[in-house]
Write a protein that holds these residues in place. Structure first.
Motif, PDB file in Angstrom:
ATOM      1  N   GLU A 126     -14.683  -4.949   2.193  1.00  0.00           N
ATOM      2  CA  GLU A 126     -14.436  -6.141   1.380  1.00  0.00           C
ATOM      3  C   GLU A 126     -15.298  -6.008   0.141  1.00  0.00           C
ATOM      4  N   ILE A 175       0.677   2.667  -2.729  1.00  0.00           N
ATOM      5  CA  ILE A 175       0.614   1.226  -2.548  1.00  0.00           C
ATOM      6  C   ILE A 175       1.697   0.583  -3.401  1.00  0.00           C
ATOM      7  N   ASN A 177       2.021  -2.605  -4.499  1.00  0.00           N
ATOM      8  CA  ASN A 177       1.541  -3.529  -5.523  1.00  0.00           C
ATOM      9  C   ASN A 177       0.197  -3.056  -6.049  1.00  0.00           C
ATOM     10  N   GLY A 180      -1.676  -5.601  -8.540  1.00  0.00           N
ATOM     11  CA  GLY A 180      -2.234  -6.776  -7.896  1.00  0.00           C
ATOM     12  C   GLY A 180      -3.404  -6.488  -6.979  1.00  0.00           C
ATOM     13  N   ASN A 181      -3.631  -5.211  -6.641  1.00  0.00           N
ATOM     14  CA  ASN A 181      -4.708  -4.860  -5.712  1.00  0.00           C
ATOM     15  C   ASN A 181      -5.867  -4.125  -6.377  1.00  0.00           C
ATOM     16  N   ARG A 182      -5.836  -3.981  -7.693  1.00  0.00           N
ATOM     17  CA  ARG A 182      -6.963  -3.349  -8.378  1.00  0.00           C
ATOM     18  C   ARG A 182      -8.218  -4.204  -8.194  1.00  0.00           C
ATOM     19  N   LYS A 184      -9.764  -4.444  -5.373  1.00  0.00           N
ATOM     20  CA  LYS A 184      -9.857  -4.872  -3.978  1.00  0.00           C
ATOM     21  C   LYS A 184     -10.148  -3.683  -3.065  1.00  0.00           C
ATOM     22  N   PHE A 187      -8.414   0.018  -2.489  1.00  0.00           N
ATOM     23  CA  PHE A 187      -7.840   0.570  -3.712  1.00  0.00           C
ATOM     24  C   PHE A 187      -8.905   0.628  -4.808  1.00  0.00           C
ATOM     25  N   SER A 222       1.776  -5.801   6.257  1.00  0.00           N
ATOM     26  CA  SER A 222       1.261  -7.014   6.874  1.00  0.00           C
ATOM     27  C   SER A 222       2.286  -7.574   7.858  1.00  0.00           C
ATOM     28  N   THR A 232       6.875  -3.702   1.176  1.00  0.00           N
ATOM     29  CA  THR A 232       5.674  -3.916   0.372  1.00  0.00           C
ATOM     30  C   THR A 232       4.485  -3.441   1.206  1.00  0.00           C
ATOM     31  N   TRP A 234       1.404  -0.117   2.253  1.00  0.00           N
ATOM     32  CA  TRP A 234       0.336   0.793   1.835  1.00  0.00           C
ATOM     33  C   TRP A 234       0.491   2.091   2.635  1.00  0.00           C
TER      34      TRP A 234
END
Length: 276
Positions: A126, A175, A177, A180-182, A184, A187, A222, A232, A234
């Motif tokens: 995280e 990935i 998206n 949207g995941n830069r 995080k 990624f 997910s 969608t 990874w």
């Protein structure tokens, strides 16, 4: 004889069995099986394999003992091929986390006749928290161990393959998206740098090598929403092989379930075949 090697994060072996994992095992019948997030003891795991495929299994299994990992991690390598040594320590700091196990398997798929199969479960992390610090520290020791395994293979020792849930999308191809995941976890450039380092040492991401520069194929979606139906996902589950093994890879496929209802985990198995 070709060697079929499958890796999958089962997200709890008992839950995976209830959701239909035995049918997949019976269909694929892998020679070697690497598992992550086992969340069970040896007897439970061997019992599943024997019910699906018969007896004679050799098992290297590391159950977590740390309070923060028990009940949610655990890694294993299982095979009915002849085996040699098993090793469960990548670094003493992580002995209780259930994230790394090695098993030497005798197979003609390795030029030396012995293949070191690793099952690894990297922390999810995280960004900006101690969880990410733990992930980066673990990646440091994993990269150091992979340096040693690569050196052994280059000097005529066992070839090696590191299988598992890396919790890292290496590039934007891995990935859906990316934008949207830069920033995080999963990624981050500092995570991806470790995978860059493995490639620089000669390790081969087998699925990417065979698939070429295409989106995916993804291996995790997910449970929530329509991530699976819309693909969608990874690509975070992989087999990284030393050069002498990678050149023998004929296929490396993601066993994506036909429908959401037929999934036995939020991860799909990654199955490779190496010529003997």
């Amino acid at each position: 004889m070709p060697l079929s090697l499958a890796t999958v994060n089962v997200n709890g072996i008992r839950a995976a069995v209830r959701r239909g994992m035995p049918a997949w095992l019976e269909q694929r019948r892998p020679d070697v099986l690497a598992l992550q997030e086992v969340r069970a003891d040896d007897a439970t795991l061997v019992g599943l394999l024997e019910e699906s495929l018969g007896g004679g299994w050799h098992l290297a299994h590391l159950e977590p003992t740390d309070a923060g990992s028990k009940g949610r991690a655990g890694v294993a390598v299982a095979t009915r091929l002849p085996v040699g040594a098993a090793r469960t320590t990548v670094d003493e700091r992580f002995d209780g986390t259930g994230r790394w196990v090695e098993l030497d398997v005798e197979t003609p798929a390795s030029p030396s006749g012995v293949l070191t199969v690793v099952s690894v479960y990297v922390h999810s992390g995280e960004a900006g928290t101690p969880k990410q610090d733990d992930k980066m520290a673990f990646l440091d020791v994993v990269s150091a161990r992979m340096t040693a395994l690569a050196a052994a293979a280059a000097s005529g020792g066992p070839q090696a393959v590191v299988c598992g849930d890396l919790n890292i999308a290496h590039t934007a191809l891995d990935i859906r998206n990316a934008k949207g995941n830069r920033g995080k976890a999963g990624f981050l450039p500092e995570e991806q740098a470790h995978l860059d380092g493995w490639a620089a040492q000669g390790w081969v991401d087998v699925a990417r090598h065979l698939a070429g520069p295409v989106d995916g194929p993804y291996s995790w979606w997910s449970w929530r929403g329509q991530a699976f139906d819309k693909d969608t996902g990874w690509r975070i589950d992989a087999q990284w092989a030393t050069p002498g093994l990678a050149e023998r890879a004929s296929t490396c496929e993601v066993d994506r379930a036909a429908t959401y209802a037929e999934r036995f985990s939020d991860h799909a198995p990654v199955v490779a075949v190496y010529s003997g």
